[in-house]
Design an enzyme around this catalytic site. Structure first.
Site, short mmCIF file in Angstrom:
data_model
loop_
_atom_site.label_atom_id
_atom_site.label_comp_id
_atom_site.label_asym_id
_atom_site.label_seq_id
_atom_site.Cartn_x
_atom_site.Cartn_y
_atom_site.Cartn_z
N TYR A 156 5.67 9.14 -10.94
CA TYR A 156 5.81 8.39 -9.70
C TYR A 156 7.02 8.60 -8.93
O TYR A 156 6.89 9.10 -7.83
CB TYR A 156 5.28 6.92 -9.83
CG TYR A 156 5.16 6.28 -8.33
CD1 TYR A 156 3.93 6.51 -7.66
CD2 TYR A 156 5.96 5.26 -7.87
CE1 TYR A 156 3.96 5.52 -6.71
CE2 TYR A 156 5.80 4.69 -6.93
CZ TYR A 156 4.83 4.74 -6.17
OH TYR A 156 4.64 3.96 -4.87
N ARG A 222 13.54 -8.56 -6.73
CA ARG A 222 12.72 -7.66 -5.78
C ARG A 222 12.56 -8.62 -4.47
O ARG A 222 12.91 -9.71 -4.23
CB ARG A 222 11.17 -7.44 -6.19
CG ARG A 222 11.15 -6.69 -7.48
CD ARG A 222 11.58 -5.38 -7.43
NE ARG A 222 10.94 -4.48 -8.61
CZ ARG A 222 11.82 -4.50 -9.79
NH1 ARG A 222 12.93 -5.12 -9.63
NH2 ARG A 222 11.32 -3.72 -10.75
P1 NAD Z 1 -3.40 1.21 -3.65
O1 NAD Z 1 -3.61 1.67 -5.26
O2 NAD Z 1 -4.18 -0.33 -3.43
O3 NAD Z 1 -4.01 2.20 -2.65
C1 NAD Z 1 -3.96 3.60 -2.84
C2 NAD Z 1 -5.19 4.39 -2.39
O4 NAD Z 1 -4.97 5.63 -2.68
C3 NAD Z 1 -6.27 3.81 -3.11
O5 NAD Z 1 -7.13 3.58 -2.34
C4 NAD Z 1 -6.73 5.06 -3.94
O6 NAD Z 1 -8.04 4.92 -4.53
C5 NAD Z 1 -6.29 6.25 -3.08
N1 NAD Z 1 -5.91 7.48 -4.04
C6 NAD Z 1 -5.27 7.50 -4.99
N2 NAD Z 1 -5.42 9.03 -5.66
C7 NAD Z 1 -6.13 9.37 -4.59
C8 NAD Z 1 -6.48 10.91 -4.48
N3 NAD Z 1 -6.34 11.78 -5.30
N4 NAD Z 1 -7.47 11.25 -3.40
C9 NAD Z 1 -7.71 10.42 -2.42
N5 NAD Z 1 -7.34 9.04 -2.59
C10 NAD Z 1 -6.54 8.67 -3.71
O7 NAD Z 1 -1.94 1.08 -3.18
P2 NAD Z 1 -1.14 0.72 -2.16
O8 NAD Z 1 -0.07 -0.44 -2.38
O9 NAD Z 1 -2.21 0.42 -0.82
O10 NAD Z 1 -0.24 1.79 -1.75
C11 NAD Z 1 -0.45 2.59 -0.78
C12 NAD Z 1 0.52 3.72 -0.50
O11 NAD Z 1 1.84 3.04 -0.49
C13 NAD Z 1 0.95 4.51 -1.81
O12 NAD Z 1 1.45 5.87 -1.51
C14 NAD Z 1 2.11 3.85 -2.35
O13 NAD Z 1 2.89 5.00 -3.23
C15 NAD Z 1 2.97 3.46 -1.34
N6 NAD Z 1 3.78 2.16 -1.55
C16 NAD Z 1 3.19 1.03 -1.79
C17 NAD Z 1 4.25 -0.25 -1.97
C18 NAD Z 1 3.41 -1.33 -2.20
O14 NAD Z 1 4.47 -2.33 -2.38
N7 NAD Z 1 2.33 -1.66 -2.07
C19 NAD Z 1 5.49 -0.01 -2.19
C20 NAD Z 1 6.01 1.27 -2.21
C21 NAD Z 1 5.09 2.38 -1.72
N1 UDP Z 2 6.80 -8.23 -13.48
C1 UDP Z 2 6.81 -9.48 -14.39
N2 UDP Z 2 5.65 -9.81 -14.71
C2 UDP Z 2 4.27 -9.36 -14.36
C3 UDP Z 2 4.40 -8.20 -13.56
C4 UDP Z 2 5.66 -7.74 -13.18
O1 UDP Z 2 7.82 -9.95 -14.53
O2 UDP Z 2 3.30 -9.95 -14.58
C5 UDP Z 2 8.03 -7.81 -13.06
C6 UDP Z 2 8.14 -6.27 -13.29
O3 UDP Z 2 8.72 -6.23 -14.52
C7 UDP Z 2 9.39 -5.95 -12.24
C8 UDP Z 2 8.88 -6.83 -11.25
O4 UDP Z 2 8.09 -8.18 -11.53
O5 UDP Z 2 10.66 -6.18 -12.32
C9 UDP Z 2 7.89 -6.15 -10.04
O6 UDP Z 2 6.98 -5.36 -10.54
P1 UDP Z 2 5.90 -4.61 -9.81
O7 UDP Z 2 5.11 -4.22 -11.13
O8 UDP Z 2 5.15 -5.65 -9.03
O9 UDP Z 2 6.73 -3.66 -9.14
P2 UDP Z 2 7.83 -2.58 -9.27
O10 UDP Z 2 8.23 -2.74 -10.70
O11 UDP Z 2 7.14 -1.34 -8.91
O12 UDP Z 2 8.78 -3.13 -8.13
#
Ligand code: NAD
Ligand code: UDP
Ligand code: UDP
Length: 329
Positions: A156, A222
């Protein structure tokens, strides 16, 4: 869900592609763009997204959905692209790590190729994970990061770093109009209850009265942004003039330990859940907080929804979901 055109936010009507549009963030973005009066084409392969997230938009005359995997070429005609397709939670992106890298990297190439053919503006959902286990705190955009290239999170983290490289190379070589957002942890309604992210895990556990699973000792931090604030940031960045590329951090700069989050969630759910401590996953970043000076200056943007308020909405959502009530109406 109110999807009438909002006069205050109405802009020139555009045809906009949202990849990953059936996911957590993508579905909120589709809602916002429809409310602004745009035509939205939602593309998703439903790997982690769900039809339920966009069900309320089906049948809307300006909304269309296409089941498609972005690792394959896509030939459509649109005016703007938001590229969000990618699993985002560690358990999902580690489930099939090679496919994760393909989705992020081949998906970026295909969407950039599409944008190049159409000469249209393209937004990339990048991530704070490009900073890895950061040794600069808070994280500024100029920091190049501390990422393990061979660990379980690398598919990722390195995928998203490579996607940023591709965006900037298309910008330099082909003059593409790119907008790169580095998103920090975001939460809100429509997070998947089983996707393993901390906010949804803690809320679901607290509502069910199950033990709250803290990984490690809970001292890692976070900074949590409510989804509505983030979507505002997306749109402001997309609407900046040509030449404003980012990368720009989008997130809430208020930092919490996971132990604080657990205690707040228990209190707000009125739960009697106990805390249980499990091993910290490999390469789990110790500390994360965005420096949002650039977003404040460039976009006039900063989050307005404090964690307590955002959690209130999110807890109410999960409460309805777990008791089988309608959640997206
Ligand atoms: P999510 O998993 O809910 O949404 C991702 C979507 O992408 C899903 O609907 C999934 O089905 C679709 N998808 C995955 N692979 C695909 C493919 N090969 N072709 C078409 N569709 C595909 O996650 P989210 O939290 O909504 O994240 C959306 C975007 O934001 C992602 O790119 C993620 O990396 C980025 N992002 C999210 C967060 C967060 O905190 N939510 C933080 C950093 C970055
Ligand atoms: N985490 C936790 N318990 C859970 C899920 C996540 O303590 O049930 C912790 C995880 O180890 C990380 C933080 O919460 O330190 C945020 O995790 P998340 O998977 O939401 O996002 P990311 O690690 O990608 O920031
Ligand atoms: N592509 C696409 N839709 C388009 C144009 C291109 O999906 O409308 C994909 C196509 O698969 C191509 C990739 O985008 O391989 C990169 O396109 P580009 O024109 O940059 O490079 P090419 O590989 O065609 O030389």
């Amino acid at each position: 869900m109110n999807i009438a055109i909002s006069t205050s936010t109405q802009t020139q009507r555009r045809s906009i592609l949202v990849t990953g549009g059936a996911g957590f963030l993508g579905s909120h973005l589709c809602d916002r763009l429809i409310a602004q009066g745009h035509d939205v084409l939602c593309v998703d392969n439903y790997f982690t997204g769900h039809k339920k997230n966009i069900e309320h938009l089906i049948g809307h005359p300006r909304f269309e959905v296409l089941r498609h995997d972005v690792t394959f070429p896509l030939y459509v005609e649109v005016d703007q692209i938001y590229n969000l397709a990618s699993p985002a939670s560690p358990i999902h992106y580690q489930h099939d790590p090679v496919q994760t890298t393909k989705t992020i990297v081949h998906g970026a190439i295909n969407m950039l190729g599409l944008a190049k053919r159409l000469r249209c503006r393209i937004f990339q959902a990048s991530t704070s994970e490009v900073y890895g286990d950061a040794i600069v705190h808070p994280q500024v955009e100029g920091y190049w990061g501390n990422v393990n290239p061979t660990g379980p999170r690398s598919c990722y983290d390195e995928g998203k770093r490579c996607a940023e490289t591709l965006f900037f190379d298309y910008h330099r070589r082909h003059g593409l109009d790119i907008k790169v957002a580095r998103i920090f942890n975001t939460y809100g309604p429509r997070m998947h209850p089983d996707d393993g992210r901390v906010v949804s895990n803690f809320i679901v556990q607290a509502l069910k009265g199950e033990p709250i699973t803290i990984y490690g000792d809970g001292s890692q931090t976070r900074s949590f942004c409510y989804v509505d604030d983030l979507i505002d940031g997306f749109i402001r960045l997309m609407d900046t003039p040509d030449g404003v590329t980012g990368p720009v951090n989008l997130g809430n700069p208020v930092e919490f330990t996971m132990r604080q989050l657990a205690e707040l969630t228990i209190e707000m759910c009125g739960s009697r859940s106990a805390l249980t401590f499990l091993p910290l996953p490999q390469d789990d970043p110790r500390q994360r907080r965005p420096d949002i000076t650039l977003a404040q200056q460039m976009l006039g943007w900063q989050p307005t929804i404090a964690l307590r308020e955002g959690l209130r909405h999110t807890i109410a959502y999960f409460d309805r979901l777990l008791s089988g009530q309608e959640v997206n109406a």
